[in-house]
Enzyme design. Structure first.
Site, PDB file in Angstrom:
ATOM      1  N   ASP A  17       0.831  -1.209   0.000  1.00 21.78           N
ATOM      2  CA  ASP A  17       0.000   0.000   0.000  1.00 21.78           C
ATOM      3  C   ASP A  17       0.864   1.256   0.000  1.00 21.78           C
ATOM      4  O   ASP A  17       1.963   1.249   0.566  1.00 21.78           O
ATOM      5  CB  ASP A  17      -0.901  -0.042   1.248  1.00 21.78           C
ATOM      6  CG  ASP A  17      -2.078   0.895   1.122  1.00 21.78           C
ATOM      7  OD1 ASP A  17      -2.294   1.467   0.038  1.00 21.78           O
ATOM      8  OD2 ASP A  17      -2.788   1.071   2.133  1.00 21.78           O
ATOM      9  N   ASN A  65     -10.675  -3.239  -6.009  1.00 21.19           N
ATOM     10  CA  ASN A  65      -9.909  -2.309  -6.858  1.00 21.19           C
ATOM     11  C   ASN A  65     -10.614  -1.976  -8.180  1.00 21.19           C
ATOM     12  O   ASN A  65     -10.258  -1.009  -8.854  1.00 21.19           O
ATOM     13  CB  ASN A  65      -8.502  -2.857  -7.155  1.00 21.19           C
ATOM     14  CG  ASN A  65      -7.550  -2.730  -5.981  1.00 21.19           C
ATOM     15  OD1 ASN A  65      -6.606  -3.490  -5.843  1.00 21.19           O
ATOM     16  ND2 ASN A  65      -7.779  -1.735  -5.106  1.00 21.19           N
TER      17      ASN A  65
HETATM   18  C1  FPP Z   1      -1.713   0.327  -3.340  1.00 24.60           C
HETATM   19  O1  FPP Z   1      -1.357   1.651  -3.540  1.00 24.60           O
HETATM   20  C2  FPP Z   1      -1.279  -0.509  -4.420  1.00 24.60           C
HETATM   21  C3  FPP Z   1      -2.105  -1.150  -5.320  1.00 24.60           C
HETATM   22  C4  FPP Z   1      -3.579  -1.051  -5.303  1.00 24.60           C
HETATM   23  C5  FPP Z   1      -1.567  -1.960  -6.387  1.00 24.60           C
HETATM   24  C6  FPP Z   1      -0.342  -2.760  -6.094  1.00 24.60           C
HETATM   25  C7  FPP Z   1       0.239  -3.107  -7.385  1.00 24.60           C
HETATM   26  C8  FPP Z   1       1.546  -3.027  -7.723  1.00 24.60           C
HETATM   27  C9  FPP Z   1       2.619  -2.678  -6.783  1.00 24.60           C
HETATM   28  C10 FPP Z   1       1.981  -3.260  -9.113  1.00 24.60           C
HETATM   29  C11 FPP Z   1       1.657  -4.548  -9.786  1.00 24.60           C
HETATM   30  C12 FPP Z   1       2.029  -5.782  -9.088  1.00 24.60           C
HETATM   31  C13 FPP Z   1       2.821  -6.776  -9.573  1.00 24.60           C
HETATM   32  C14 FPP Z   1       2.872  -8.075  -8.848  1.00 24.60           C
HETATM   33  C15 FPP Z   1       3.660  -6.629 -10.774  1.00 24.60           C
HETATM   34  P1  FPP Z   1      -2.480   2.752  -3.574  1.00 24.60           P
HETATM   35  O2  FPP Z   1      -2.666   3.193  -4.973  1.00 24.60           O
HETATM   36  O3  FPP Z   1      -3.721   2.268  -2.903  1.00 24.60           O
HETATM   37  O4  FPP Z   1      -1.781   3.868  -2.736  1.00 24.60           O
HETATM   38  P2  FPP Z   1      -2.489   5.008  -1.864  1.00 24.60           P
HETATM   39  O5  FPP Z   1      -3.283   4.309  -0.799  1.00 24.60           O
HETATM   40  O6  FPP Z   1      -1.325   5.759  -1.323  1.00 24.60           O
HETATM   41  O7  FPP Z   1      -3.323   5.817  -2.798  1.00 24.60           O
END
Ligand code: FPP
Length: 229
Positions: A17, A65
């Site tokens: 996250d 998501n």
């Molecule tokens: C959370 O950050 C992250 C996600 C919803 C996606 C995680 C995905 C990746 C790291 C990339 C793809 C994965 C692989 C295995 C290649 P957020 O956007 O919710 O952050 P925030 O809460 O700060 O807005």
């Protein structure tokens, strides 16, 4: 089972996250935060392998998501595709086995095809298992497992556990969430029953192998009693 001996974590899971906040802090587009998030995935998979972790489960896309803007969903799909195309050779050669948990077939056909090819290619590897959670929700997983257990005749904790997406992985030892949020967000709810939980303020794109090493050390020194004394 009480023990004060250091214990090695066999199965580690991470709620990755903070990509958005990482980008916002730098006045950069969210997509760049996700890109740096993929760099962290790359680092951490290598680190987990080197540190002897048997299974690493990463929460890449939850059933919730889909509520994000279409453009961001498409960015995430593109990043996952690029990650497989650029890194599969290295991981396959290093003995990593790729596994998917969750209902990934809801993804775009090109992503599904690529993912299935990568899973098939690494299926016989016996090194670290990288389990990527795609369109995953724990409540959905438990409901699916209960239906399968019922069809086989008995619903008990053991028969449900045997039908979970993670049934072939070691028991979950350590669950890490980055970015300071203190909740499980429908991730591995069943498996977390006896896992150690670690919440860190580090934003996912900043998460390093040193952070992973520290987490494993912390785990090794925690006294797990499983309800005993
Ligand atoms: C959370 O950050 C992250 C996600 C919803 C996606 C995680 C995905 C990746 C790291 C990339 C793809 C994965 C692989 C295995 C290649 P957020 O956007 O919710 O952050 P925030 O809460 O700060 O807005």
């Amino acid at each position: 089972m009480a023990t004060s001996e250091p214990v090695r974590a066999r199965h580690v899971a991470i709620i990755m996250d903070g990509n958005g906040r990482w980008a916002k802090k730098r006045h950069l587009p969210r997509a760049l935060g996700h890109q740096r998030g993929v760099d962290a995935v790359r680092r951490v998979v290598r680190g987990a392998r080197e540190l002897g972790v048997e299974a690493l489960t990463l929460y890449a896309f939850s059933t919730e998501n889909w509520r994000r803007p279409e453009e961001e969903i498409s960015d995430l799909m593109g990043l996952m595709k690029r990650f497989i195309l650029s890194d599969l050779d290295e991981f396959a050669a290093a003995g990593v086995r790729l596994k998917i948990i969750g209902d990934y077939k809801a993804f775009r056909p090109d992503v599904v095809e690529l993912v299935e090819g990568a899973v098939a290619r690494t299926a016989d590897n016996s090194g670290t298992t990288l389990a990527v959670a795609l369109n995953y929700g724990a409540q959905d997983e438990i409901a699916r497992a209960a239906i399968k257990a019922a069809a086989k005749g008995a619903i008990t904790p053991d028969t449900i556990a045997a039908e979970l997406d993670t049934a072939d992985l070691p028991p979950l030892d350590l669950l890490i969430r980055t970015s300071g949020e203190v909740r499980l967000s429908n991730f591995l709810l069943w498996q977390a029953a006896y896992a150690e939980l670690l919440f860190t303020d580090v934003l996912w794109p900043d998460f390093s192998v040193d952070h992973l090493r520290d987490a494993l050390e912390m785990f090794a020194n925690r006294d797990r009693r499983y309800g005993g004394r």
